[in-house]
Write a protein that holds these residues in place. Structure first.
Motif, mmCIF file in Angstrom:
data_model
loop_
_atom_site.group_PDB
_atom_site.id
_atom_site.type_symbol
_atom_site.label_atom_id
_atom_site.label_comp_id
_atom_site.label_asym_id
_atom_site.label_seq_id
_atom_site.Cartn_x
_atom_site.Cartn_y
_atom_site.Cartn_z
ATOM 1 N N GLU A 1 2.807 7.773 8.759
ATOM 2 C CA GLU A 1 3.830 8.814 8.944
ATOM 3 C C GLU A 1 4.303 9.381 7.604
ATOM 4 O O GLU A 1 4.368 10.592 7.427
ATOM 5 C CB GLU A 1 5.022 8.239 9.717
ATOM 6 N N GLU A 2 4.667 8.500 6.670
ATOM 7 C CA GLU A 2 5.207 8.946 5.389
ATOM 8 C C GLU A 2 4.208 9.749 4.569
ATOM 9 O O GLU A 2 4.586 10.626 3.822
ATOM 10 C CB GLU A 2 5.698 7.747 4.577
ATOM 11 N N GLN A 3 2.927 9.439 4.718
ATOM 12 C CA GLN A 3 1.916 10.138 3.934
ATOM 13 C C GLN A 3 1.269 11.282 4.707
ATOM 14 O O GLN A 3 0.323 11.905 4.225
ATOM 15 C CB GLN A 3 0.854 9.138 3.448
ATOM 16 N N GLY A 4 1.786 11.565 5.907
ATOM 17 C CA GLY A 4 1.266 12.678 6.693
ATOM 18 C C GLY A 4 -0.171 12.480 7.132
ATOM 19 O O GLY A 4 -0.929 13.441 7.239
ATOM 20 N N LEU A 5 -0.538 11.251 7.429
ATOM 21 C CA LEU A 5 -1.918 10.937 7.788
ATOM 22 C C LEU A 5 -2.117 10.820 9.298
ATOM 23 O O LEU A 5 -3.223 10.572 9.764
ATOM 24 C CB LEU A 5 -2.365 9.633 7.118
ATOM 25 N N ARG A 6 -1.095 10.998 10.060
ATOM 26 C CA ARG A 6 -1.182 10.912 11.525
ATOM 27 C C ARG A 6 -1.731 12.158 12.100
ATOM 28 O O ARG A 6 -1.566 13.228 11.774
ATOM 29 C CB ARG A 6 0.201 10.692 12.123
ATOM 30 N N LEU B 1 0.811 -1.220 0.000
ATOM 31 C CA LEU B 1 0.000 0.000 0.000
ATOM 32 C C LEU B 1 0.847 1.273 0.000
ATOM 33 O O LEU B 1 0.343 2.346 -0.304
ATOM 34 C CB LEU B 1 -0.914 0.025 1.233
ATOM 35 N N GLU B 2 2.125 1.161 0.350
ATOM 36 C CA GLU B 2 2.985 2.341 0.475
ATOM 37 C C GLU B 2 2.994 3.233 -0.757
ATOM 38 O O GLU B 2 3.094 4.448 -0.638
ATOM 39 C CB GLU B 2 4.430 1.927 0.779
ATOM 40 N N SER B 3 2.923 2.646 -1.921
ATOM 41 C CA SER B 3 3.030 3.453 -3.142
ATOM 42 C C SER B 3 1.703 4.060 -3.590
ATOM 43 O O SER B 3 1.633 4.692 -4.630
ATOM 44 C CB SER B 3 3.639 2.618 -4.268
ATOM 45 N N TYR B 4 0.652 3.866 -2.807
ATOM 46 C CA TYR B 4 -0.657 4.413 -3.130
ATOM 47 C C TYR B 4 -1.064 5.489 -2.128
ATOM 48 O O TYR B 4 -0.606 5.488 -0.991
ATOM 49 C CB TYR B 4 -1.725 3.311 -3.120
ATOM 50 N N ASP B 5 -1.944 6.370 -2.558
ATOM 51 C CA ASP B 5 -2.515 7.366 -1.655
ATOM 52 C C ASP B 5 -3.465 6.624 -0.711
ATOM 53 O O ASP B 5 -4.464 6.069 -1.146
ATOM 54 C CB ASP B 5 -3.271 8.420 -2.460
ATOM 55 N N SER C 1 -5.057 7.991 1.962
ATOM 56 C CA SER C 1 -5.883 8.907 2.754
ATOM 57 C C SER C 1 -7.312 8.386 2.928
ATOM 58 O O SER C 1 -7.928 8.626 3.960
ATOM 59 C CB SER C 1 -5.892 10.304 2.144
ATOM 60 N N SER C 2 -7.814 7.646 1.962
ATOM 61 C CA SER C 2 -9.180 7.137 2.066
ATOM 62 C C SER C 2 -9.311 5.972 3.046
ATOM 63 O O SER C 2 -10.416 5.629 3.466
ATOM 64 C CB SER C 2 -9.713 6.723 0.693
ATOM 65 N N ILE C 3 -8.189 5.364 3.422
ATOM 66 C CA ILE C 3 -8.233 4.238 4.372
ATOM 67 C C ILE C 3 -7.472 4.573 5.658
ATOM 68 O O ILE C 3 -7.040 3.677 6.385
ATOM 69 C CB ILE C 3 -7.691 2.942 3.735
ATOM 70 N N ARG C 4 -7.336 5.845 5.935
ATOM 71 C CA ARG C 4 -6.609 6.304 7.122
ATOM 72 C C ARG C 4 -7.099 5.618 8.391
ATOM 73 O O ARG C 4 -6.302 5.118 9.179
ATOM 74 C CB ARG C 4 -6.748 7.818 7.250
ATOM 75 N N GLU C 5 -8.398 5.613 8.613
ATOM 76 C CA GLU C 5 -8.952 5.023 9.838
ATOM 77 C C GLU C 5 -8.626 3.531 9.927
ATOM 78 O O GLU C 5 -8.346 3.022 11.017
ATOM 79 C CB GLU C 5 -10.463 5.250 9.917
ATOM 80 N N TYR C 6 -8.663 2.853 8.814
ATOM 81 C CA TYR C 6 -8.333 1.425 8.798
ATOM 82 C C TYR C 6 -6.860 1.215 9.163
ATOM 83 O O TYR C 6 -6.522 0.309 9.927
ATOM 84 C CB TYR C 6 -8.656 0.809 7.441
ATOM 85 N N LEU C 7 -5.986 2.060 8.633
ATOM 86 C CA LEU C 7 -4.568 1.954 8.965
ATOM 87 C C LEU C 7 -4.322 2.211 10.449
ATOM 88 O O LEU C 7 -3.526 1.516 11.077
ATOM 89 C CB LEU C 7 -3.743 2.917 8.109
ATOM 90 N N ILE C 8 -5.026 3.181 11.007
ATOM 91 C CA ILE C 8 -4.908 3.440 12.445
ATOM 92 C C ILE C 8 -5.368 2.217 13.232
ATOM 93 O O ILE C 8 -4.726 1.808 14.203
ATOM 94 C CB ILE C 8 -5.698 4.707 12.838
ATOM 95 N N GLU C 9 -6.452 1.617 12.805
ATOM 96 C CA GLU C 9 -6.949 0.399 13.453
ATOM 97 C C GLU C 9 -5.890 -0.709 13.398
ATOM 98 O O GLU C 9 -5.662 -1.420 14.382
ATOM 99 C CB GLU C 9 -8.231 -0.068 12.771
ATOM 100 N N LEU C 10 -5.226 -0.841 12.262
ATOM 101 C CA LEU C 10 -4.192 -1.868 12.129
ATOM 102 C C LEU C 10 -3.007 -1.605 13.051
ATOM 103 O O LEU C 10 -2.391 -2.554 13.548
ATOM 104 C CB LEU C 10 -3.714 -1.967 10.675
#
Length: 59
Positions: free
Chosen positions: A54-59, A22-26, A28-37
């Motif tokens: 962190e890398e995508q500034g979504l924190r 997923l690193e090479s994709y935007d 932002s639409s799954i931010r909450e799911y990533l936080i859950e993970l």
């Protein structure tokens, strides 16, 4: 499509590489799911999700 694969219950302990993809994709639409993970995934999954956030500034 990749997120749908990652969410499959039978892959619960084998998601690390898929999260890495997923690193090479935007993500932002799954931010909450990533936080859950980061909170519920095994070490590899949690660390990889945190790196993406962190890398995508979504924190």
């Amino acid at each position: 499509m990749l997120v749908k694969l990652i969410k499959q219950p039978e892959l619960k302990d084998r998601r690390g590489t898929l999260i890495y993809c997923l690193e090479s994709y935007d993500c932002s639409s799954i931010r909450e799911y990533l936080i859950e993970l980061t909170e519920t995934g095994n070490f590899e999954v949690a660390m990889q999700a945190d790196i993406i956030l962190e890398e995508q500034g979504l924190r």
